[in-house]
Design a protein around this motif. Structure first.
Motif, PDB file in Angstrom:
ATOM      1  N   GLN A  18       9.569   2.432 -14.411  1.00 50.21           N
ATOM      2  CA  GLN A  18      10.631   1.423 -14.408  1.00 50.21           C
ATOM      3  C   GLN A  18      11.626   1.576 -13.257  1.00 50.21           C
ATOM      4  O   GLN A  18      12.461   0.696 -13.048  1.00 50.21           O
ATOM      5  CB  GLN A  18      11.394   1.485 -15.738  1.00 50.21           C
ATOM      6  CG  GLN A  18      10.546   1.199 -16.969  1.00 50.21           C
ATOM      7  CD  GLN A  18       9.941  -0.199 -16.919  1.00 50.21           C
ATOM      8  OE1 GLN A  18      10.629  -1.193 -16.692  1.00 50.21           O
ATOM      9  NE2 GLN A  18       8.630  -0.270 -17.129  1.00 50.21           N
ATOM     10  N   THR A  19      11.590   2.663 -12.528  1.00 45.15           N
ATOM     11  CA  THR A  19      12.497   2.836 -11.394  1.00 45.15           C
ATOM     12  C   THR A  19      12.188   1.768 -10.340  1.00 45.15           C
ATOM     13  O   THR A  19      11.033   1.591  -9.943  1.00 45.15           O
ATOM     14  CB  THR A  19      12.346   4.241 -10.789  1.00 45.15           C
ATOM     15  OG1 THR A  19      12.742   5.207 -11.766  1.00 45.15           O
ATOM     16  CG2 THR A  19      13.226   4.413  -9.560  1.00 45.15           C
ATOM     17  N   LYS A  72       8.875   0.795  -8.490  1.00 42.73           N
ATOM     18  CA  LYS A  72       8.359  -0.572  -8.579  1.00 42.73           C
ATOM     19  C   LYS A  72       9.050  -1.393  -7.492  1.00 42.73           C
ATOM     20  O   LYS A  72      10.266  -1.365  -7.365  1.00 42.73           O
ATOM     21  CB  LYS A  72       8.680  -1.168  -9.951  1.00 42.73           C
ATOM     22  CG  LYS A  72       7.820  -0.669 -11.088  1.00 42.73           C
ATOM     23  CD  LYS A  72       8.266  -1.256 -12.417  1.00 42.73           C
ATOM     24  CE  LYS A  72       8.106  -2.770 -12.439  1.00 42.73           C
ATOM     25  NZ  LYS A  72       8.465  -3.341 -13.772  1.00 42.73           N
ATOM     26  N   THR A  73       8.255  -2.114  -6.707  1.00 43.93           N
ATOM     27  CA  THR A  73       8.811  -2.998  -5.691  1.00 43.93           C
ATOM     28  C   THR A  73       8.238  -4.397  -5.890  1.00 43.93           C
ATOM     29  O   THR A  73       7.367  -4.615  -6.733  1.00 43.93           O
ATOM     30  CB  THR A  73       8.482  -2.487  -4.271  1.00 43.93           C
ATOM     31  OG1 THR A  73       7.055  -2.483  -4.086  1.00 43.93           O
ATOM     32  CG2 THR A  73       9.029  -1.089  -4.044  1.00 43.93           C
ATOM     33  N   GLU A  74       8.717  -5.333  -5.110  1.00 41.30           N
ATOM     34  CA  GLU A  74       8.304  -6.729  -5.251  1.00 41.30           C
ATOM     35  C   GLU A  74       6.794  -6.893  -5.082  1.00 41.30           C
ATOM     36  O   GLU A  74       6.177  -7.752  -5.715  1.00 41.30           O
ATOM     37  CB  GLU A  74       9.038  -7.586  -4.224  1.00 41.30           C
ATOM     38  CG  GLU A  74       8.832  -9.070  -4.400  1.00 41.30           C
ATOM     39  CD  GLU A  74       9.647  -9.871  -3.384  1.00 41.30           C
ATOM     40  OE1 GLU A  74       9.804  -9.391  -2.240  1.00 41.30           O
ATOM     41  OE2 GLU A  74      10.135 -10.951  -3.744  1.00 41.30           O
ATOM     42  N   ASN A  75       6.205  -6.060  -4.260  1.00 39.02           N
ATOM     43  CA  ASN A  75       4.772  -6.174  -3.970  1.00 39.02           C
ATOM     44  C   ASN A  75       3.913  -5.147  -4.706  1.00 39.02           C
ATOM     45  O   ASN A  75       2.741  -4.981  -4.394  1.00 39.02           O
ATOM     46  CB  ASN A  75       4.543  -6.041  -2.458  1.00 39.02           C
ATOM     47  CG  ASN A  75       5.193  -7.179  -1.686  1.00 39.02           C
ATOM     48  OD1 ASN A  75       5.086  -8.335  -2.082  1.00 39.02           O
ATOM     49  ND2 ASN A  75       5.886  -6.844  -0.614  1.00 39.02           N
ATOM     50  N   GLY A  76       4.496  -4.458  -5.669  1.00 39.24           N
ATOM     51  CA  GLY A  76       3.738  -3.452  -6.414  1.00 39.24           C
ATOM     52  C   GLY A  76       4.371  -2.076  -6.294  1.00 39.24           C
ATOM     53  O   GLY A  76       5.498  -1.932  -5.811  1.00 39.24           O
ATOM     54  N   THR A  78       5.328   1.500  -4.942  1.00 38.00           N
ATOM     55  CA  THR A  78       5.513   2.052  -3.609  1.00 38.00           C
ATOM     56  C   THR A  78       6.106   3.449  -3.731  1.00 38.00           C
ATOM     57  O   THR A  78       6.956   3.693  -4.603  1.00 38.00           O
ATOM     58  CB  THR A  78       6.458   1.169  -2.760  1.00 38.00           C
ATOM     59  OG1 THR A  78       5.929  -0.171  -2.705  1.00 38.00           O
ATOM     60  CG2 THR A  78       6.614   1.715  -1.352  1.00 38.00           C
ATOM     61  N   VAL A  79       5.669   4.363  -2.874  1.00 33.55           N
ATOM     62  CA  VAL A  79       6.203   5.734  -2.868  1.00 33.55           C
ATOM     63  C   VAL A  79       7.156   5.887  -1.697  1.00 33.55           C
ATOM     64  O   VAL A  79       6.835   5.515  -0.560  1.00 33.55           O
ATOM     65  CB  VAL A  79       5.068   6.774  -2.790  1.00 33.55           C
ATOM     66  CG1 VAL A  79       5.644   8.189  -2.753  1.00 33.55           C
ATOM     67  CG2 VAL A  79       4.127   6.619  -3.979  1.00 33.55           C
ATOM     68  N   ILE A  80       8.334   6.443  -1.981  1.00 33.03           N
ATOM     69  CA  ILE A  80       9.395   6.547  -0.986  1.00 33.03           C
ATOM     70  C   ILE A  80       9.970   7.958  -0.982  1.00 33.03           C
ATOM     71  O   ILE A  80      10.181   8.548  -2.048  1.00 33.03           O
ATOM     72  CB  ILE A  80      10.530   5.540  -1.288  1.00 33.03           C
ATOM     73  CG1 ILE A  80       9.972   4.114  -1.394  1.00 33.03           C
ATOM     74  CG2 ILE A  80      11.625   5.614  -0.227  1.00 33.03           C
ATOM     75  CD1 ILE A  80      10.955   3.106  -1.976  1.00 33.03           C
ATOM     76  N   LEU A 138       6.167   5.974   2.130  1.00 34.44           N
ATOM     77  CA  LEU A 138       4.969   6.800   2.290  1.00 34.44           C
ATOM     78  C   LEU A 138       3.749   5.946   1.969  1.00 34.44           C
ATOM     79  O   LEU A 138       3.556   5.517   0.835  1.00 34.44           O
ATOM     80  CB  LEU A 138       5.033   8.011   1.360  1.00 34.44           C
ATOM     81  CG  LEU A 138       6.264   8.915   1.540  1.00 34.44           C
ATOM     82  CD1 LEU A 138       6.245  10.061   0.535  1.00 34.44           C
ATOM     83  CD2 LEU A 138       6.341   9.455   2.966  1.00 34.44           C
ATOM     84  N   GLY A 139       2.945   5.684   2.984  1.00 31.83           N
ATOM     85  CA  GLY A 139       1.834   4.770   2.811  1.00 31.83           C
ATOM     86  C   GLY A 139       2.321   3.335   2.938  1.00 31.83           C
ATOM     87  O   GLY A 139       3.455   3.064   3.344  1.00 31.83           O
ATOM     88  N   ARG A 140       1.480   2.404   2.553  1.00 31.62           N
ATOM     89  CA  ARG A 140       1.831   0.987   2.677  1.00 31.62           C
ATOM     90  C   ARG A 140       2.606   0.518   1.457  1.00 31.62           C
ATOM     91  O   ARG A 140       2.401   0.990   0.341  1.00 31.62           O
ATOM     92  CB  ARG A 140       0.563   0.155   2.841  1.00 31.62           C
ATOM     93  CG  ARG A 140      -0.175   0.409   4.155  1.00 31.62           C
ATOM     94  CD  ARG A 140      -1.569  -0.169   4.132  1.00 31.62           C
ATOM     95  NE  ARG A 140      -1.576  -1.596   3.806  1.00 31.62           N
ATOM     96  CZ  ARG A 140      -2.660  -2.284   3.496  1.00 31.62           C
ATOM     97  NH1 ARG A 140      -3.833  -1.663   3.445  1.00 31.62           N
ATOM     98  NH2 ARG A 140      -2.573  -3.569   3.224  1.00 31.62           N
ATOM     99  N   GLU A 141       3.504  -0.408   1.673  1.00 30.76           N
ATOM    100  CA  GLU A 141       4.276  -1.000   0.581  1.00 30.76           C
ATOM    101  C   GLU A 141       3.311  -1.665  -0.408  1.00 30.76           C
ATOM    102  O   GLU A 141       2.394  -2.400  -0.020  1.00 30.76           O
ATOM    103  CB  GLU A 141       5.250  -2.038   1.129  1.00 30.76           C
ATOM    104  CG  GLU A 141       6.085  -2.706   0.062  1.00 30.76           C
ATOM    105  CD  GLU A 141       7.030  -3.763   0.636  1.00 30.76           C
ATOM    106  OE1 GLU A 141       7.499  -4.621  -0.145  1.00 30.76           O
ATOM    107  OE2 GLU A 141       7.285  -3.750   1.863  1.00 30.76           O
ATOM    108  N   GLY A 142       3.495  -1.380  -1.692  1.00 32.51           N
ATOM    109  CA  GLY A 142       2.642  -1.950  -2.720  1.00 32.51           C
ATOM    110  C   GLY A 142       1.352  -1.185  -2.953  1.00 32.51           C
ATOM    111  O   GLY A 142       0.589  -1.519  -3.867  1.00 32.51           O
ATOM    112  N   LYS A 143       1.095  -0.159  -2.151  1.00 31.08           N
ATOM    113  CA  LYS A 143      -0.120   0.657  -2.293  1.00 31.08           C
ATOM    114  C   LYS A 143       0.213   2.062  -2.793  1.00 31.08           C
ATOM    115  O   LYS A 143      -0.518   3.014  -2.550  1.00 31.08           O
ATOM    116  CB  LYS A 143      -0.871   0.730  -0.957  1.00 31.08           C
ATOM    117  CG  LYS A 143      -1.317  -0.619  -0.403  1.00 31.08           C
ATOM    118  CD  LYS A 143      -2.324  -1.286  -1.328  1.00 31.08           C
ATOM    119  CE  LYS A 143      -2.805  -2.619  -0.757  1.00 31.08           C
ATOM    120  NZ  LYS A 143      -3.770  -3.286  -1.657  1.00 31.08           N
ATOM    121  N   GLY A 144       1.307   2.162  -3.524  1.00 31.11           N
ATOM    122  CA  GLY A 144       1.753   3.472  -3.989  1.00 31.11           C
ATOM    123  C   GLY A 144       0.834   4.129  -4.990  1.00 31.11           C
ATOM    124  O   GLY A 144       0.768   5.367  -5.072  1.00 31.11           O
TER     125      GLY A 144
END
Length: 493
Positions: A266-267, A299-303, A305-307, A346-352
């Motif tokens: 949920q983050t 959780k991001t708009e596109n799926g 994501t790891v940050i 880290l990696g592509r957005e939404g591909k976390g």
């Protein structure tokens, strides 16, 4: 310091000291004067005044209650006043790098007369160097921190960083280039996953479950996403800081409302210009209380994501009390609109999810290897105790039910060892992407098998040791300490 001169006494001379205020005993051909120590004896003075102890050979009684190492502690070693004339001590302390002679206490490749297709002279040299280092540098700190709950000392961090042990625990790869491994015992080019397995095994021999996680385990699982998916600029800044022990990093995935359901996180991270704004919480985060960097799944708009999130005023951590020592630094982490550059993705957005799941393989392999080594510690302790403990006029191992339990323990560790080494061999012959594709299932099954057999071994050991297995001190303290780690896989992230 001058060596203490020891006299020789006859058994008859020792027997003359058997009264209150004047008590000598014999343990393993050594004579101890307990006259002044009696009132400080943890078990009470009355035990020492017993007819079967005072003035007599108390070797059997001593080893029925105490571990061998007690004799070598300074406060007890100084009680020795001499030796028994004509007798020789048969119990010797192992050297720091010596291999245990207890059956099944060590992997077979370390046992005399056994060969292996996996290990070379390079691995043997390396194992000896790592064991010596761990026992001299890490082990004392592990015992102390496990008890007081404080984080690993910076002095130990500096020394393991100097040996590049943290770097080696990430496996072979570009991060080892140019580094001197264990003082030059091996080169980065020859380092493989079996060398890494040896590091995990030797560290786990400390037998301290909380400290093992506190020994920068958060970094072992938190840094690989940076190494494998971070930008060159991010790697150049963060990787050296962490591997040199200057900064600490952890993996922050688990949440109170999601647990092991990674897809239920949920983050949230929202993009505002060239920044991420992160809001949410993480729970059960190992090393989180002292981490400088957090590898966070959002959780991001596109799926998903790891940050990579640096510690800031908007990021707070709170210790969580768990079943094991707080030296692990287990934390509840809160993100209150934390701002992080988009460049920290880290990696592509939404591909976390790809980043998360591929990272799990190495983590699970590490947990399996350390859990297995702890099981061998339990086997060793049970074998020693079964020899020492006398019941119904015989050694404990004379009881068929005890021998059956010991045999089951041995079978489990040998089966797990062979499976683990096979998986490790596959890792040596696959790229990171191939491991993610082909080994995810086998490694998950291996971890499940080893942690399940760990529970069975813990239960058997509890039966062998009886009440001592739930006592934090004395003969059963190692069993009590490792029971928690063998009863369930730790929540590291």
């Amino acid at each position: 310091m001058a060596t203490k001169l020891l006299k020789e006494f006859t058994v008859e001379e020792v027997a003359q000291h058997s009264k209150e205020g004047n008590v000598w005993i014999i343990v393993d051909a050594k004579v101890y004067d307990l006259s002044r120590f009696a009132n400080m004896h943890p078990g009470g003075a009355a035990v020492l005044y017993a007819d079967s102890i005072a003035g007599k050979d108390a070797t059997q009684a001593f080893f029925g209650l105490h571990r061998q190492e007690v004799l070598y502690r300074p406060q007890y070693a100084r009680l020795q006043i001499g030796t028994v004339k004509g007798e020789k001590s048969i119990i010797k302390p192992l050297a720091a790098d010596e291999v245990s002679q207890v059956p099944y206490a060590e992997p077979s490749w370390l046992s005399k007369g056994f060969s292996s297709p996996y290990y070379t002279d390079s691995h043997r040299r390396f194992q000896k160097a790592v064991r010596n280092f761990v026992m001299e540098v890490v082990y004392p700190d592990a015992q102390q921190c496990e008890e007081n709950g404080k984080r690993i000392s910076q002095d130990v961090v500096d020394k393991i960083s100097e040996m590049n042990i943290t770097a080696m625990r990430l496996g072979p790869g570009k991060h080892l280039k140019g580094r001197t491994l264990m003082g030059g015992v091996i080169t980065p080019e020859e380092f493989d996953h079996f060398h890494e397995l040896i590091v995990n095994f030797e560290l786990a021999r400390c037998g301290t479950r909380g400290y093992m996680d506190g020994l920068l385990a958060g970094g072992i699982i938190g840094l690989p996403p940076v190494l494998n998916f971070g930008s060159p600029e991010l790697q150049a800044k963060v990787v050296p800081e962490v591997l040199d022990g200057k900064k600490f990093i952890c993996l922050a995935i688990s949440e109170a409302f999601a647990g092991s359901d990674v897809s239920g996180l949920q983050t949230v991270a929202k993009k505002e210009g060239d920044e991420w704004v992160i809001t949410g919480t993480k729970k059960w985060i190992t090393n989180g209380t002292f981490a400088d960097y957090f590898t966070v799944a959002c959780k991001t708009e596109n799926g998903f994501t790891v940050i990579l999130v640096p510690r800031s005023d908007e990021l707070s951590t709170k210790p969580i009390k768990t079943a094991y020592s707080s030296t692990a630094g287990t934390a509840f982490v809160s993100f209150d609109k934390v701002r992080v550059p988009v460049a920290n993705t880290l990696g592509r957005e939404g591909k976390g999810m790809q980043v998360i799941l591929s990272n799990f393989n190495h983590e699970r392999w590490m947990i399996a290897s350390m859990s297995l080594r702890m099981q061998r510690l339990v086997v060793e302790e049970c074998m020693l105790w079964a020899q020492q403990r006398k019941v119904f006029g015989k050694s404990l191992h004379a009881q068929p039910v005890i021998r059956a339990k010991l045999a089951a323990m041995m079978a489990r560790v040998e089966a797990a060892q062979n499976w683990l080494e096979n998986i490790t061999h596959q890792m040596n012959n696959m790229s990171y992407n191939e491991q993610s594709d082909k080994l995810a299932g086998p490694i998950a099954l291996l971890k499940q098998f080893i942690t399940r057999t760990g529970r069975e071994t813990a239960e058997d050991a509890t039966q062998v040791f009886g009440g001592r297995a739930i006592t934090k001190t004395g003969m059963g303290r190692l069993i009590e300490n490792v029971r928690g780690s063998l009863n369930a896989a730790p929540a590291l992230h």
